[in-house]
Design a protein around this motif. Structure first.
Motif, PDB file in Angstrom:
ATOM      1  N   ALA A  67      -9.389  10.339   0.047  1.00 37.10           N
ATOM      2  CA  ALA A  67      -9.895  11.588  -0.492  1.00 37.10           C
ATOM      3  C   ALA A  67     -11.070  12.089   0.325  1.00 37.10           C
ATOM      4  O   ALA A  67     -11.843  11.302   0.864  1.00 37.10           O
ATOM      5  CB  ALA A  67     -10.315  11.382  -1.944  1.00 37.10           C
ATOM      6  N   GLN A  80      -6.478   9.356 -11.461  1.00 37.84           N
ATOM      7  CA  GLN A  80      -6.576   8.002 -12.006  1.00 37.84           C
ATOM      8  C   GLN A  80      -5.950   7.917 -13.390  1.00 37.84           C
ATOM      9  O   GLN A  80      -5.290   6.945 -13.729  1.00 37.84           O
ATOM     10  CB  GLN A  80      -8.043   7.579 -12.080  1.00 37.84           C
ATOM     11  N   LYS A 126      -3.998  -0.650  -9.513  1.00 36.54           N
ATOM     12  CA  LYS A 126      -4.758  -1.142  -8.352  1.00 36.54           C
ATOM     13  C   LYS A 126      -5.019   0.034  -7.441  1.00 36.54           C
ATOM     14  O   LYS A 126      -4.098   0.653  -6.922  1.00 36.54           O
ATOM     15  CB  LYS A 126      -3.949  -2.180  -7.600  1.00 36.54           C
ATOM     16  N   ILE A 127      -6.275   0.307  -7.258  1.00 39.99           N
ATOM     17  CA  ILE A 127      -6.604   1.474  -6.456  1.00 39.99           C
ATOM     18  C   ILE A 127      -7.561   1.071  -5.333  1.00 39.99           C
ATOM     19  O   ILE A 127      -8.368   0.159  -5.483  1.00 39.99           O
ATOM     20  CB  ILE A 127      -7.184   2.587  -7.363  1.00 39.99           C
ATOM     21  N   LEU A 128      -7.392   1.714  -4.214  1.00 40.56           N
ATOM     22  CA  LEU A 128      -8.227   1.411  -3.055  1.00 40.56           C
ATOM     23  C   LEU A 128      -8.764   2.734  -2.540  1.00 40.56           C
ATOM     24  O   LEU A 128      -8.013   3.589  -2.102  1.00 40.56           O
ATOM     25  CB  LEU A 128      -7.363   0.726  -1.985  1.00 40.56           C
ATOM     26  N   TYR A 129     -10.076   2.885  -2.640  1.00 43.02           N
ATOM     27  CA  TYR A 129     -10.676   4.125  -2.144  1.00 43.02           C
ATOM     28  C   TYR A 129     -10.915   3.967  -0.647  1.00 43.02           C
ATOM     29  O   TYR A 129     -11.757   3.178  -0.236  1.00 43.02           O
ATOM     30  CB  TYR A 129     -12.011   4.401  -2.824  1.00 43.02           C
ATOM     31  N   ARG A 130     -10.151   4.694   0.123  1.00 46.57           N
ATOM     32  CA  ARG A 130     -10.290   4.579   1.570  1.00 46.57           C
ATOM     33  C   ARG A 130     -11.670   5.059   2.003  1.00 46.57           C
ATOM     34  O   ARG A 130     -12.096   6.156   1.664  1.00 46.57           O
ATOM     35  CB  ARG A 130      -9.225   5.429   2.259  1.00 46.57           C
ATOM     36  N   SER A 131     -12.378   4.210   2.708  1.00 50.09           N
ATOM     37  CA  SER A 131     -13.668   4.617   3.254  1.00 50.09           C
ATOM     38  C   SER A 131     -13.887   3.882   4.561  1.00 50.09           C
ATOM     39  O   SER A 131     -13.247   2.876   4.844  1.00 50.09           O
ATOM     40  CB  SER A 131     -14.805   4.341   2.273  1.00 50.09           C
ATOM     41  N   LYS A 154      -8.608  -0.198   5.158  1.00 48.69           N
ATOM     42  CA  LYS A 154      -9.836  -0.747   4.603  1.00 48.69           C
ATOM     43  C   LYS A 154     -10.393   0.210   3.565  1.00 48.69           C
ATOM     44  O   LYS A 154     -10.332   1.425   3.744  1.00 48.69           O
ATOM     45  CB  LYS A 154     -10.862  -0.936   5.712  1.00 48.69           C
ATOM     46  N   GLY A 155     -10.944  -0.331   2.516  1.00 47.73           N
ATOM     47  CA  GLY A 155     -11.511   0.542   1.498  1.00 47.73           C
ATOM     48  C   GLY A 155     -12.157  -0.244   0.380  1.00 47.73           C
ATOM     49  O   GLY A 155     -12.262  -1.459   0.438  1.00 47.73           O
ATOM     50  N   LEU A 156     -12.609   0.476  -0.628  1.00 50.07           N
ATOM     51  CA  LEU A 156     -13.200  -0.146  -1.801  1.00 50.07           C
ATOM     52  C   LEU A 156     -12.106  -0.292  -2.840  1.00 50.07           C
ATOM     53  O   LEU A 156     -11.483   0.688  -3.238  1.00 50.07           O
ATOM     54  CB  LEU A 156     -14.305   0.743  -2.372  1.00 50.07           C
ATOM     55  N   ASN A 157     -11.853  -1.519  -3.262  1.00 49.22           N
ATOM     56  CA  ASN A 157     -10.784  -1.671  -4.248  1.00 49.22           C
ATOM     57  C   ASN A 157     -11.348  -1.689  -5.658  1.00 49.22           C
ATOM     58  O   ASN A 157     -12.504  -2.016  -5.889  1.00 49.22           O
ATOM     59  CB  ASN A 157      -9.957  -2.917  -3.968  1.00 49.22           C
ATOM     60  N   LEU A 158     -10.506  -1.302  -6.578  1.00 45.99           N
ATOM     61  CA  LEU A 158     -10.929  -1.202  -7.967  1.00 45.99           C
ATOM     62  C   LEU A 158      -9.692  -1.325  -8.830  1.00 45.99           C
ATOM     63  O   LEU A 158      -8.603  -0.925  -8.428  1.00 45.99           O
ATOM     64  CB  LEU A 158     -11.590   0.160  -8.209  1.00 45.99           C
ATOM     65  N   ARG A 159      -9.853  -1.904 -10.000  1.00 45.42           N
ATOM     66  CA  ARG A 159      -8.727  -2.000 -10.914  1.00 45.42           C
ATOM     67  C   ARG A 159      -9.010  -1.103 -12.110  1.00 45.42           C
ATOM     68  O   ARG A 159     -10.031  -1.262 -12.772  1.00 45.42           O
ATOM     69  CB  ARG A 159      -8.544  -3.445 -11.357  1.00 45.42           C
ATOM     70  N   LEU A 160      -8.152  -0.179 -12.348  1.00 44.63           N
ATOM     71  CA  LEU A 160      -8.342   0.748 -13.459  1.00 44.63           C
ATOM     72  C   LEU A 160      -7.983   0.054 -14.767  1.00 44.63           C
ATOM     73  O   LEU A 160      -7.154  -0.853 -14.779  1.00 44.63           O
ATOM     74  CB  LEU A 160      -7.455   1.981 -13.270  1.00 44.63           C
ATOM     75  N   ILE A 218       0.816  -1.211   0.000  1.00 47.96           N
ATOM     76  CA  ILE A 218       0.000   0.000   0.000  1.00 47.96           C
ATOM     77  C   ILE A 218       0.848   1.259   0.000  1.00 47.96           C
ATOM     78  O   ILE A 218       1.758   1.412   0.821  1.00 47.96           O
ATOM     79  CB  ILE A 218      -0.928   0.005   1.230  1.00 47.96           C
ATOM     80  N   TYR A 240     -17.285  13.317  -4.954  1.00 45.74           N
ATOM     81  CA  TYR A 240     -16.623  12.036  -4.701  1.00 45.74           C
ATOM     82  C   TYR A 240     -17.508  11.133  -3.838  1.00 45.74           C
ATOM     83  O   TYR A 240     -17.583   9.934  -4.042  1.00 45.74           O
ATOM     84  CB  TYR A 240     -15.296  12.328  -4.012  1.00 45.74           C
ATOM     85  N   LEU A 284      -3.543   3.663  -2.236  1.00 50.80           N
ATOM     86  CA  LEU A 284      -4.650   3.951  -1.327  1.00 50.80           C
ATOM     87  C   LEU A 284      -4.980   5.430  -1.451  1.00 50.80           C
ATOM     88  O   LEU A 284      -4.161   6.287  -1.138  1.00 50.80           O
ATOM     89  CB  LEU A 284      -4.247   3.602   0.109  1.00 50.80           C
ATOM     90  N   LEU A 285      -6.154   5.696  -1.954  1.00 50.50           N
ATOM     91  CA  LEU A 285      -6.561   7.081  -2.162  1.00 50.50           C
ATOM     92  C   LEU A 285      -7.436   7.527  -0.992  1.00 50.50           C
ATOM     93  O   LEU A 285      -8.549   7.065  -0.830  1.00 50.50           O
ATOM     94  CB  LEU A 285      -7.325   7.189  -3.480  1.00 50.50           C
TER      95      LEU A 285
END
Lengths: 151, 183
Positions: free
Chosen positions: A118, A131, A141-146, B38-44, A62, B122, A115-116
């Protein structure tokens, strides 16, 4: 009638000799599981809520990017990107990604997770720009931190 | 004169040991942050070098969701007020297997497209993305007879659980496409 005789007991003391051991155990736990904060955050952000969160298995993959509003009022109210140490521009992201990738072990270089973190109030335009830049350097591989919604 | 020898059985007082350790503990508590990941993962999608060859995609295999800069929602051409029922619609769409004329042919071909505007917040984007992921996770969890919560807790490092995880996704890739925002 018999009288109850008060039995005289010597003062009982709880042994505290194991207390240091317990505390040391706690101490070691925190020393191992935590990373030392080197600098204060440059931006204010509040991550959005989501329900279906996942956690990457390999934490060392990460690398973090923070997007939010500058803490200092002197820097205005426009959302900025921070890599934890300094503010960076959207155009600097490929360079940042290359540098972050350098730090990974050789066989994991292609598996970097960005790990974004935002703020929920920023616009998608900025997120899309980030992006786009990440796609350019194949850091996909991106992970939107929530966070989970408080119940 | 003789000086009386003292007792040799003196012990170091360890009573203050706990205090010292507490002090150290409190220092580390204050100075450290736990990494939150922890988060929502996504592959661009990969970067396209040239103009993409336009592979026409059948309209029925595409589930379109759009959010504009007023955070209004447009699902398959219909304006929506909220996200109620969206999850079930996505599930129906993905698992259609060619039954309904206007829904997907196979889960493999089914793609959910999420398009935003540059002015979209967002937060709204994450909210919708969360629903989409939830829909897929529910499908996966059902495939192997777990609840969604149990499914999300599967550990990939455990071979048995990883096998289960792979089995759950078989033939149903999570095709969530994040379209570039429009101005």
């Amino acid at each position: 009638m018999g009288k109850f005789r008060k039995t005289e007991l010597g003062e009982t003391k709880i042994s505290t000799s194991s207390l240091p051991d317990i505390v040391f155990l706690l101490l070691f736990f925190f020393m191992v599981s935590a990373t030392i904060k080197t600098q204060d955050e440059l931006v204010d952000y509040q991550v959005p809520n989501a329900e279906h969160l996942t956690k990457p298995e390999k934490k060392f993959l990460i690398k973090e990017l923070t997007v939010g509003f500058p803490k200092s009022d002197l820097l205005g109210k426009v959302p900025r990107i921070s890599d934890g140490q300094r503010f960076i521009q959207v155009d600097d992201i490929p360079q940042w990604a290359a540098k972050a990738r350098e730090e990974l072990p050789e066989n994991y270089k292609d598996q970097m997770i960005v790990l974004l973190k935002a703020d929920l109030d920023i616009n998608m335009g900025l997120v899309a720009d980030i992006q786009e830049k990440l796609r350019e350097v194949n850091a996909r591989k991106i992970l939107y931190r929530s966070t989970e919604e408080p119940k | 004169m003789r000086i009386k020898k003292r007792d040799n059985n003196q012990e170091v007082n360890t009573g203050s040991m706990a205090d010292i350790a507490f002090l150290l503990l409190i220092f580390f508590l204050v100075a450290t942050t736990l990494k939150q990941e922890k988060g929502l993962n996504l592959r661009l999608p990969p970067k396209q070098e040239e103009e993409p060859i336009n592979v026409p995609m059948k309209e029925r295999n595409l589930f379109k969701i759009m959010i504009n800069s007023n955070q209004d929602l447009l699902v398959e051409g219909e304006p929506r007020k909220n996200l109620v029922g969206l999850k079930d619609e996505v599930k129906l769409f993905v698992l259609n297997n060619g039954k309904e004329k206007n829904l997907s042919e196979t889960p493999k071909k089914a793609t959910v497209s999420l398009k935003t505007n540059r002015g979209t917040k967002y937060e709204s984007f994450i909210e919708v993305l969360d629903e989409l992921k939830g829909a897929y996770y529910e499908i996966y969890a059902k495939n192997i007879g777990l609840t969604k919560k149990e499914y999300l807790k599967l550990r990939h490092s455990d071979p048995d659980q990883y096998k289960l995880y792979l089995k759950s996704k078989e033939g149903i890739p999570m095709n969530i496409s994040i379209a570039e925002p429009t101005f």
